[in-house]
Scaffold this active site. Structure first.
Site, PDB file in Angstrom:
ATOM      1  NE  ARG A 111     -27.360  61.407   6.358  1.00 61.85           N
ATOM      2  CZ  ARG A 111     -28.441  61.901   6.938  1.00 61.85           C
ATOM      3  NH1 ARG A 111     -29.120  62.868   6.379  1.00 61.85           N
ATOM      4  NH2 ARG A 111     -28.863  61.411   8.085  1.00 61.85           N
ATOM      5  CB  CYS A 140     -34.409  72.507  -6.096  1.00 63.78           C
ATOM      6  SG  CYS A 140     -35.464  71.087  -5.681  1.00 63.78           S
ATOM      7  CB  CYS A 195     -34.242  76.033  -4.020  1.00 63.89           C
ATOM      8  SG  CYS A 195     -35.425  76.276  -2.661  1.00 63.89           S
ATOM      9  CB  CYS A 222     -31.486  66.212   9.853  1.00 62.95           C
ATOM     10  SG  CYS A 222     -30.531  65.855   8.365  1.00 62.95           S
ATOM     11  CB  CYS A 272     -35.437  61.467   8.848  1.00 58.10           C
ATOM     12  SG  CYS A 272     -34.866  63.121   8.378  1.00 58.10           S
ATOM     13  CB  CYS A 301     -41.411  72.667  -5.233  1.00 60.51           C
ATOM     14  SG  CYS A 301     -41.184  73.632  -3.719  1.00 60.51           S
ATOM     15  CB  CYS A 356     -34.937  60.643   5.195  1.00 64.05           C
ATOM     16  SG  CYS A 356     -35.275  62.412   5.106  1.00 64.05           S
TER      17      CYS A 356
HETATM   18  N1  SAM Z   1     -38.890  70.997   0.051  1.00 65.91           N
HETATM   19  C1  SAM Z   1     -38.279  70.836   1.301  1.00 65.91           C
HETATM   20  C2  SAM Z   1     -37.267  71.914   1.610  1.00 65.91           C
HETATM   21  O1  SAM Z   1     -36.683  72.472   0.698  1.00 65.91           O
HETATM   22  O2  SAM Z   1     -37.049  72.201   2.800  1.00 65.91           O
HETATM   23  C3  SAM Z   1     -37.646  69.480   1.514  1.00 65.91           C
HETATM   24  C4  SAM Z   1     -36.931  68.791   0.356  1.00 65.91           C
HETATM   25  S1  SAM Z   1     -35.500  69.608  -0.300  1.00 65.91           S
HETATM   26  C5  SAM Z   1     -35.255  68.752  -1.785  1.00 65.91           C
HETATM   27  C6  SAM Z   1     -34.220  69.103   0.800  1.00 65.91           C
HETATM   28  C7  SAM Z   1     -32.818  69.555   0.538  1.00 65.91           C
HETATM   29  O3  SAM Z   1     -32.275  68.838  -0.565  1.00 65.91           O
HETATM   30  C8  SAM Z   1     -32.551  70.986   0.164  1.00 65.91           C
HETATM   31  O4  SAM Z   1     -32.569  71.853   1.278  1.00 65.91           O
HETATM   32  C9  SAM Z   1     -31.155  70.913  -0.421  1.00 65.91           C
HETATM   33  O5  SAM Z   1     -30.172  71.068   0.582  1.00 65.91           O
HETATM   34  C10 SAM Z   1     -31.098  69.480  -0.967  1.00 65.91           C
HETATM   35  N2  SAM Z   1     -31.001  69.495  -2.437  1.00 65.91           N
HETATM   36  C11 SAM Z   1     -31.992  69.722  -3.309  1.00 65.91           C
HETATM   37  N3  SAM Z   1     -31.545  69.691  -4.583  1.00 65.91           N
HETATM   38  C12 SAM Z   1     -30.215  69.433  -4.509  1.00 65.91           C
HETATM   39  C13 SAM Z   1     -29.184  69.296  -5.484  1.00 65.91           C
HETATM   40  N4  SAM Z   1     -29.423  69.439  -6.782  1.00 65.91           N
HETATM   41  N5  SAM Z   1     -27.929  69.019  -5.057  1.00 65.91           N
HETATM   42  C14 SAM Z   1     -27.665  68.891  -3.738  1.00 65.91           C
HETATM   43  N6  SAM Z   1     -28.609  69.010  -2.768  1.00 65.91           N
HETATM   44  C15 SAM Z   1     -29.855  69.291  -3.148  1.00 65.91           C
HETATM   45  C1  DTB Z   2     -30.309  66.676   2.310  1.00 69.31           C
HETATM   46  O1  DTB Z   2     -29.576  67.507   2.879  1.00 69.31           O
HETATM   47  N1  DTB Z   2     -30.032  66.100   1.148  1.00 69.31           N
HETATM   48  C2  DTB Z   2     -31.106  65.214   0.735  1.00 69.31           C
HETATM   49  C3  DTB Z   2     -32.058  65.252   1.952  1.00 69.31           C
HETATM   50  N2  DTB Z   2     -31.469  66.249   2.781  1.00 69.31           N
HETATM   51  C4  DTB Z   2     -33.479  65.455   1.764  1.00 69.31           C
HETATM   52  C5  DTB Z   2     -31.698  65.566  -0.575  1.00 69.31           C
HETATM   53  C6  DTB Z   2     -30.705  65.583  -1.715  1.00 69.31           C
HETATM   54  C7  DTB Z   2     -31.451  65.849  -2.961  1.00 69.31           C
HETATM   55  C8  DTB Z   2     -30.594  65.782  -4.184  1.00 69.31           C
HETATM   56  C9  DTB Z   2     -31.350  66.106  -5.419  1.00 69.31           C
HETATM   57  C10 DTB Z   2     -32.468  65.161  -5.746  1.00 69.31           C
HETATM   58  O2  DTB Z   2     -32.279  63.921  -5.686  1.00 69.31           O
HETATM   59  O3  DTB Z   2     -33.546  65.634  -6.108  1.00 69.31           O
HETATM   60 FE1  SF4 Z   3     -39.006  73.144  -3.278  1.00 77.00          FE
HETATM   61 FE2  SF4 Z   3     -36.716  72.057  -4.015  1.00 77.00          FE
HETATM   62 FE3  SF4 Z   3     -36.696  74.357  -2.687  1.00 77.00          FE
HETATM   63 FE4  SF4 Z   3     -37.435  72.073  -1.397  1.00 77.00          FE
HETATM   64  S1  SF4 Z   3     -35.421  72.545  -2.240  1.00 77.00           S
HETATM   65  S2  SF4 Z   3     -38.461  74.083  -1.323  1.00 77.00           S
HETATM   66  S3  SF4 Z   3     -38.448  70.997  -3.097  1.00 77.00           S
HETATM   67  S4  SF4 Z   3     -37.558  74.020  -4.753  1.00 77.00           S
END
Ligand code: SAM
Ligand code: DTB
Ligand code: SF4
Length: 344
Positions: free
Chosen positions: A266, A66, A63, A194, A134, A59, A103
């Site tokens: 959730r 992430c 963030c 959501c 979702c 990506c 989802c």
């Molecule tokens: N890329 C898209 C976005 O960011 O909108 C969708 C997938 S993204 C992984 C969805 C959500 O996962 C993020 O907004 C964040 O709240 C959650 N997330 C990602 N990494 C995480 C982590 N290490 N711990 C907790 N939540 C996480």
């Molecule tokens: C949300 O709020 N939490 C989920 C879902 N929406 C997409 C994602 C959590 C991701 C946790 C880190 C991972 O597994 O990569």
């Molecule tokens: Fe990309 Fe992760 Fe940010 Fe979603 S949360 S936009 S997958 S870096």
């Protein structure tokens, strides 16, 4: 002894009011949250969703939490968008294991228009299995949101992630307003929203209150509010952040429940490192949805057998789809009020 107030749907919460809820004595906060929970839901029922990463890693966003951001060295390998048949097979397995919502997540900043027909095909076929659908694909235009709705999408996940005041410390490649715009497109397309965030990212209590205040003051409360506890992944900037006090996490769930009484709250990422007792406190505080299945997107989640045993030990049952937003359960609050009156 103060009367436990009713829990109206409000969109005008002040920061001070939300901070005052956080500051309540723990038993009082949990009691209020439990009353709010009973006003709209059967507290023994928990909605069960399964996640699948349909496009992992690589990506371009930054963030700070992430593991899928290409710029961090986390060991997550980038993949292409999965084939529809493989996604449907995973959805079938999730349904057989007891999930009612599926989802699909993609590590995109936003989908390209050419991706939409492929995702739409996944949504159509997953929906045909009788699952709620979702998706979480990043920022959407209004036309993309409408195309997903037309394919049968029920919910779109797009998080605010943190207090607008703290946001600039965590994400630099898109702004809060971009997120609000996507949420507006999603609502306008008639999709359910959501939307939640992550705690344990080094934010202050005031900033946790700010995240929940912003969520509750959106034009409509999100139908689902995922409260994620940061999953710390080596290689991400937030790895090594001081862990949040578990009771503070429970407080965050309770305040979310009070501010958004009709939403599914959730207990989202982070359960793998929570004790059963901490999760039980979260259910008492009004959490009524979980991610179920041994993986989230790239990180772990409790074993399904462990979750099934936890539900059995706590007398919890999976929520049937039609039970969501049942207003007829408010009598429980009256019962609780009566109990308080008798006890005082
Ligand atoms: N890329 C898209 C976005 O960011 O909108 C969708 C997938 S993204 C992984 C969805 C959500 O996962 C993020 O907004 C964040 O709240 C959650 N997330 C990602 N990494 C995480 C982590 N290490 N711990 C907790 N939540 C996480
Ligand atoms: C949300 O709020 N939490 C989920 C879902 N929406 C997409 C994602 C959590 C991701 C946790 C880190 C991972 O597994 O990569
Ligand atoms: Fe990309 Fe992760 Fe940010 Fe979603 S949360 S936009 S997958 S870096």
């Amino acid at each position: 002894m103060p009367e436990v107030a009713d829990f109206p749907i409000r969109h005008d919460w002040s920061r001070a009011e939300v901070e005052a809820l956080f500051a309540l004595p723990f038993p009082e906060l949990l009691h209020r949250a439990a009353c709010a929970h009973r006003q709209h839901f059967d507290p023994t029922q928990v909605q069960v969703s399964t996640l699948l990463s349909v496009k992992t890693g690589g990506c371009p966003e930054d963030c700070g939490y992430c593991p899928q951001a290409a710029r961090y060295h986390t060991g997550v390998e980038a993949t292409k968008l999965m084939e529809t048949a493989a996604v449907v097979e995973r959805a079938r397995q999730a349904k057989a294991a007891g999930a009612t919502r599926f989802c699909m997540g993609a590590a995109w900043r936003s989908p390209k228009d050419r991706d939409i027909p492929k995702v739409a095909a996944m949504i159509r076929e997953v929906k045909a299995l009788g699952l709620e659908t979702c998706a979480t694909l990043g920022m959407l235009s209004s036309a993309q949101a409408q195309a997903l709705k037309d394919a049968g999408l029920d919910y779109y996940n797009h998080n605010l992630d943190t207090d607008p005041e703290y946001y600039g410390d965590i994400i630099h490649t898109r702004q809060v307003q971009d997120r609000l715009d996507t949420l507006a497109h999603v609502r306008a397309a008639g999709l359910k929203t959501c939307c939640g965030g992550i705690v344990g990212m080094g934010e202050s209590r005031r900033q946790r209150a700010g995240l929940l205040q912003t969520l509750a003051n959106l034009p409509a409360h999100p139908d689902s509010v995922p409260i994620n506890r940061l999953v710390q992944v080596e290689g991400t900037p937030l790895h090594g952040t001081v862990e949040l006090d578990p009771f503070e996490f429970v407080r965050t769930i309770a305040v979310a429940r009070i501010l958004m009484p009709k939403s599914m709250v959730r207990l989202s990422a982070g359960r793998e490192t929570m004790s059963d007792e901490l999760q039980a406190l979260c259910f008492l505080a009004g959490a009524n949805s979980i991610f179920y299945g041994e993986k989230l997107l790239t990180t772990g989640n409790p074993d399904t057998a462990h979750d099934q045993a936890l539900f059995a030990r706590l007398g919890l049952t999976p929520m049937p789809v039609a039970e969501a937003h049942d207003d007829s359960i408010s009598a429980c609050v009256t019962t609780v009020h009566a109990g308080i009156t008798e006890a005082t």
